[in-house]
Motif scaffolding. Structure first.
Motif, PDB file in Angstrom:
ATOM      1  N   ALA A 167       0.844  -1.208   0.000  1.00  0.00           N
ATOM      2  CA  ALA A 167       0.000   0.000   0.000  1.00  0.00           C
ATOM      3  C   ALA A 167       0.876   1.254   0.000  1.00  0.00           C
ATOM      4  CB  ALA A 167      -0.932  -0.025   1.208  1.00  0.00           C
ATOM      5  N   ILE A 168       1.979   1.207   0.722  1.00  0.00           N
ATOM      6  CA  ILE A 168       2.893   2.369   0.742  1.00  0.00           C
ATOM      7  C   ILE A 168       3.540   2.514  -0.635  1.00  0.00           C
ATOM      8  CG2 ILE A 168       5.076   3.257   1.687  1.00  0.00           C
ATOM      9  CD1 ILE A 168       4.304   1.916   4.381  1.00  0.00           C
ATOM     10  N   LYS A 169       4.030   1.413  -1.167  1.00  0.00           N
ATOM     11  CA  LYS A 169       4.734   1.439  -2.462  1.00  0.00           C
ATOM     12  C   LYS A 169       3.829   1.945  -3.581  1.00  0.00           C
ATOM     13  CE  LYS A 169       8.941  -0.630  -2.284  1.00  0.00           C
ATOM     14  NZ  LYS A 169      10.084  -0.627  -3.155  1.00  0.00           N
ATOM     15  N   THR A 170       2.569   1.552  -3.557  1.00  0.00           N
ATOM     16  CA  THR A 170       1.665   1.956  -4.637  1.00  0.00           C
ATOM     17  C   THR A 170       0.948   3.267  -4.300  1.00  0.00           C
ATOM     18  OG1 THR A 170      -0.066   0.580  -3.678  1.00  0.00           O
ATOM     19  CG2 THR A 170       1.244  -0.417  -5.428  1.00  0.00           C
ATOM     20  N   LYS A 171       1.354   3.869  -3.204  1.00  0.00           N
ATOM     21  CA  LYS A 171       0.817   5.169  -2.752  1.00  0.00           C
ATOM     22  C   LYS A 171      -0.696   5.127  -2.510  1.00  0.00           C
ATOM     23  CE  LYS A 171       4.419   8.118  -4.762  1.00  0.00           C
ATOM     24  NZ  LYS A 171       5.438   7.144  -4.770  1.00  0.00           N
ATOM     25  N   LYS A 172      -1.194   3.932  -2.164  1.00  0.00           N
ATOM     26  CA  LYS A 172      -2.641   3.825  -1.912  1.00  0.00           C
ATOM     27  C   LYS A 172      -2.944   4.046  -0.439  1.00  0.00           C
ATOM     28  CE  LYS A 172      -4.088   1.033  -5.797  1.00  0.00           C
ATOM     29  NZ  LYS A 172      -3.745  -0.291  -6.262  1.00  0.00           N
ATOM     30  N   ILE A 173      -1.909   4.377   0.317  1.00  0.00           N
ATOM     31  CA  ILE A 173      -2.092   4.448   1.758  1.00  0.00           C
ATOM     32  C   ILE A 173      -2.593   5.821   2.204  1.00  0.00           C
ATOM     33  CG2 ILE A 173       0.231   5.241   2.432  1.00  0.00           C
ATOM     34  CD1 ILE A 173      -0.509   2.265   4.116  1.00  0.00           C
ATOM     35  N   SER A 220      -3.154   0.425  16.756  1.00  0.00           N
ATOM     36  CA  SER A 220      -3.672   1.422  15.806  1.00  0.00           C
ATOM     37  C   SER A 220      -3.074   1.172  14.426  1.00  0.00           C
ATOM     38  CB  SER A 220      -3.309   2.832  16.281  1.00  0.00           C
ATOM     39  OG  SER A 220      -1.921   3.043  16.109  1.00  0.00           O
ATOM     40  N   GLN A 221      -3.808   1.624  13.437  1.00  0.00           N
ATOM     41  CA  GLN A 221      -3.377   1.503  12.042  1.00  0.00           C
ATOM     42  C   GLN A 221      -2.085   2.292  11.827  1.00  0.00           C
ATOM     43  OE1 GLN A 221      -4.774  -0.405   9.769  1.00  0.00           O
ATOM     44  NE2 GLN A 221      -6.045   0.832   8.406  1.00  0.00           N
ATOM     45  N   ILE A 222      -2.025   3.440  12.471  1.00  0.00           N
ATOM     46  CA  ILE A 222      -0.899   4.345  12.219  1.00  0.00           C
ATOM     47  C   ILE A 222       0.423   3.742  12.710  1.00  0.00           C
ATOM     48  CG2 ILE A 222      -0.751   5.864  14.256  1.00  0.00           C
ATOM     49  CD1 ILE A 222      -1.253   8.159  12.123  1.00  0.00           C
ATOM     50  N   GLU A 223       0.333   2.960  13.776  1.00  0.00           N
ATOM     51  CA  GLU A 223       1.534   2.303  14.296  1.00  0.00           C
ATOM     52  C   GLU A 223       2.120   1.355  13.236  1.00  0.00           C
ATOM     53  OE1 GLU A 223       0.548   0.949  18.366  1.00  0.00           O
ATOM     54  OE2 GLU A 223       2.314  -0.357  18.125  1.00  0.00           O
ATOM     55  N   VAL A 224       1.229   0.642  12.571  1.00  0.00           N
ATOM     56  CA  VAL A 224       1.653  -0.321  11.550  1.00  0.00           C
ATOM     57  C   VAL A 224       2.225   0.425  10.340  1.00  0.00           C
ATOM     58  CG1 VAL A 224       0.867  -2.200  10.049  1.00  0.00           C
ATOM     59  CG2 VAL A 224      -0.155  -1.909  12.315  1.00  0.00           C
ATOM     60  N   ILE A 225       1.546   1.495   9.959  1.00  0.00           N
ATOM     61  CA  ILE A 225       1.992   2.267   8.788  1.00  0.00           C
ATOM     62  C   ILE A 225       3.379   2.860   9.055  1.00  0.00           C
ATOM     63  CG2 ILE A 225       1.488   4.286   7.348  1.00  0.00           C
ATOM     64  CD1 ILE A 225      -1.504   3.715   7.812  1.00  0.00           C
ATOM     65  N   GLN A 230       9.205   2.837   7.976  1.00  0.00           N
ATOM     66  CA  GLN A 230      10.551   2.623   8.542  1.00  0.00           C
ATOM     67  C   GLN A 230      11.258   1.463   7.832  1.00  0.00           C
ATOM     68  OE1 GLN A 230      10.278   2.458  12.876  1.00  0.00           O
ATOM     69  NE2 GLN A 230      12.116   1.181  12.909  1.00  0.00           N
ATOM     70  N   LEU A 231      10.527   0.358   7.648  1.00  0.00           N
ATOM     71  CA  LEU A 231      11.148  -0.800   6.981  1.00  0.00           C
ATOM     72  C   LEU A 231      11.564  -0.480   5.547  1.00  0.00           C
ATOM     73  CD1 LEU A 231       8.929  -3.862   8.028  1.00  0.00           C
ATOM     74  CD2 LEU A 231      11.251  -3.358   8.775  1.00  0.00           C
ATOM     75  N   LEU A 232      10.783   0.367   4.892  1.00  0.00           N
ATOM     76  CA  LEU A 232      11.082   0.700   3.500  1.00  0.00           C
ATOM     77  C   LEU A 232      12.072   1.858   3.385  1.00  0.00           C
ATOM     78  CD1 LEU A 232       7.463   0.379   2.040  1.00  0.00           C
ATOM     79  CD2 LEU A 232       9.380  -1.149   1.580  1.00  0.00           C
ATOM     80  N   GLU A 286       8.038  -7.663   8.701  1.00  0.00           N
ATOM     81  CA  GLU A 286       9.424  -8.027   8.348  1.00  0.00           C
ATOM     82  C   GLU A 286       9.406  -9.205   7.374  1.00  0.00           C
ATOM     83  OE1 GLU A 286      11.375  -8.526  12.167  1.00  0.00           O
ATOM     84  OE2 GLU A 286      10.798  -6.467  12.669  1.00  0.00           O
ATOM     85  N   ASN A 287       8.493 -10.138   7.591  1.00  0.00           N
ATOM     86  CA  ASN A 287       8.357 -11.265   6.672  1.00  0.00           C
ATOM     87  C   ASN A 287       7.873 -10.780   5.289  1.00  0.00           C
ATOM     88  OD1 ASN A 287       5.901 -13.240   5.653  1.00  0.00           O
ATOM     89  ND2 ASN A 287       7.850 -14.277   5.958  1.00  0.00           N
ATOM     90  N   CYS A 288       6.956  -9.817   5.292  1.00  0.00           N
ATOM     91  CA  CYS A 288       6.429  -9.302   4.020  1.00  0.00           C
ATOM     92  C   CYS A 288       7.494  -8.551   3.231  1.00  0.00           C
ATOM     93  CB  CYS A 288       5.246  -8.366   4.267  1.00  0.00           C
ATOM     94  SG  CYS A 288       3.850  -9.189   5.032  1.00  0.00           S
ATOM     95  N   LEU A 289       8.458  -7.981   3.938  1.00  0.00           N
ATOM     96  CA  LEU A 289       9.533  -7.211   3.301  1.00  0.00           C
ATOM     97  C   LEU A 289      10.355  -8.097   2.363  1.00  0.00           C
ATOM     98  CD1 LEU A 289      10.821  -4.349   3.398  1.00  0.00           C
ATOM     99  CD2 LEU A 289      12.356  -5.225   5.162  1.00  0.00           C
ATOM    100  N   ILE A 290      10.480  -9.364   2.726  1.00  0.00           N
ATOM    101  CA  ILE A 290      11.264 -10.303   1.910  1.00  0.00           C
ATOM    102  C   ILE A 290      10.720 -10.326   0.483  1.00  0.00           C
ATOM    103  CG2 ILE A 290      11.841 -12.762   1.620  1.00  0.00           C
ATOM    104  CD1 ILE A 290      11.579 -12.918   4.760  1.00  0.00           C
ATOM    105  N   LYS A 291       9.401 -10.233   0.362  1.00  0.00           N
ATOM    106  CA  LYS A 291       8.776 -10.329  -0.961  1.00  0.00           C
ATOM    107  C   LYS A 291       8.901  -9.019  -1.750  1.00  0.00           C
ATOM    108  CE  LYS A 291       5.116 -11.937  -3.653  1.00  0.00           C
ATOM    109  NZ  LYS A 291       4.441 -13.157  -3.935  1.00  0.00           N
ATOM    110  N   ILE A 292       8.919  -7.902  -1.033  1.00  0.00           N
ATOM    111  CA  ILE A 292       8.819  -6.616  -1.725  1.00  0.00           C
ATOM    112  C   ILE A 292      10.170  -6.088  -2.208  1.00  0.00           C
ATOM    113  CG2 ILE A 292       8.980  -4.924   0.186  1.00  0.00           C
ATOM    114  CD1 ILE A 292       6.251  -3.864  -1.039  1.00  0.00           C
TER     115      ILE A 292
END
Ligand SMILES: NC(=O)c1ccc[n+]([C@@H]2O[C@H](COP(=O)([O-])OP(=O)(O)OC[C@H]3O[C@@H](n4cnc5c(N)ncnc54)[C@H](OP(=O)(O)O)[C@@H]3O)[C@@H](O)[C@H]2O)c1
Length: 293
Positions: A167-173, A220-225, A230-232, A286-292
């Motif tokens: 969602a961050i990468k595709t700017k849909k966030i 909260s959603q914002i914590e995840v975002i 940060q990961l990206l 962190e697991n999802c980062l492996i794919k992106i």
């Protein structure tokens, strides 16, 4: 319910209705154990592990698909009229099979708004949204089918290929903040793994017909975002207050913010002893980062 699943072997054949995100992940996971797993698709394709099923257009699987089936998992949401698509089209067919186990993926939306409080399987469902009322009806249809069914109530599902990172990468966030608002979530690998754990250990465990699969840390959603940015290695844009963002949200997106609940996984993780692969969003992302990357 006494014919409830024997542990999985290579002799088992799964039909997974709805080969979407969770369904295809689950099918891949049981194939790794040597089982046969076929997933349904609404459009024809050349995948030998796929079969056609579209309840709205009366596209029904060929009889041969059902030969030797021992387990069924349905990952299809209610149809427009609020009926369960699989039962509506295939109930008689399915009832004549020698099934050891049937699973149905439902949602924690059936609990409605708990104003941020924890909610467990022991709480009476109190669906707020029409789609959640339909979902509760589908749960009842499955329970009343007298099949050896187990229902899994799921919060927001994410995983590699479908997460905040994409969602961050595709700017849909949209970086929205609402005071005190939390969401529960689950990594797709934990859905598959928990279900497999329950089937594998069914002889040792008490049977529960309805089970939440959620991680340990609603937040909260914002914590995840924030963690996603940060990961990206990117800067998070300024947050928008929910009241200001509301007018630009679709009705369905708005409806998610009307419910605030913390979904308990105590039954699954304490009583039944399942160990989460991703107990919080940090580990999951962190697991999802492996794919992106
Ligand atoms: N996504 C979430 O965060 C979330 C949270 C809680 C619960 N759930 C529920 O959990 C289940 C799995 O979620 P998911 O996100 O993995 O689902 P998904 O990726 O949206 O997959 C749903 C599948 O159902 C198929 N389908 C829909 N209507 C159908 C019909 N009438 N006849 C035949 N096939 C039909 C879809 O086919 P097409 O591929 O052709 O569209 C798709 O393969 C769903 O019931 C979902 O509503 C989802």
């Amino acid at each position: 319910m006494n014919n409830f699943a024997s542990p999985l072997t290579i002799k088992n054949k799964f039909l997974v209705f709805g080969g979407g995100f969770s369904g295809s992940y689950f099918a891949k996971s049981v194939r790794k154990l040597g089982c046969i797993a076929l997933t349904s698709s609404r459009s024809k394709n050349n995948d030998p592990n796929s079969f056609i099923f579209d309840s709205e257009n009366s596209l029904i699987p060929a009889d041969s698909i059902f030969t030797g089936v021992t387990h069924i998992l349905s990952c299809i949401p209610p149809d427009k009229s609020g009926k369960d698509p699989v039962l509506k089209s295939l109930k008689n067919k399915i009832k004549n099979l020698s099934l050891q186990w049937v699973g149905y993926l439902s949602t924690t939306g059936v609990y409605g708004n708990t104003y941020g409080n924890w909610v467990s399987e022991q709480n009476k469902p109190n669906p707020l949204q029409e789609r959640s009322q339909k979902r509760l009806n589908c749960e009842k249809e499955w329970i009343n089918s007298n099949l050896p069914v187990q229902i899994f109530r799921l919060p927001g599902i994410y995983g590699p290929g479908r997460s905040t990172l994409e969602a961050i990468k595709t700017k849909k966030i949209k970086v929205i903040h609402k005071d005190q608002q939390v969401f529960s979530r689950v990594h797709v690998a934990d859905i598959a793994n928990a279900i497999i754990y329950l089937i594998q250990n069914k002889n040792k465990l008490d049977f529960h017909q309805i089970i939440n699969i959620a991680d340990d840390e609603p937040c909260s959603q914002i914590e995840v975002i924030k963690y996603g940015y940060q990961l990206l290695g990117l800067n998070m844009p300024k947050k928008i207050l929910f009241e200001d963002a509301r007018k630009d949200l679709s009705p369905i997106a708005q409806s998610f913010w009307l419910e605030n609940r913390r979904v308990s996984n105590k039954l699954l993780c304490q009583k039944l002893g399942y160990k989460l692969l991703y107990k919080n969003y940090q580990l999951g992302l962190e697991n999802c980062l492996i794919k992106i990357t």
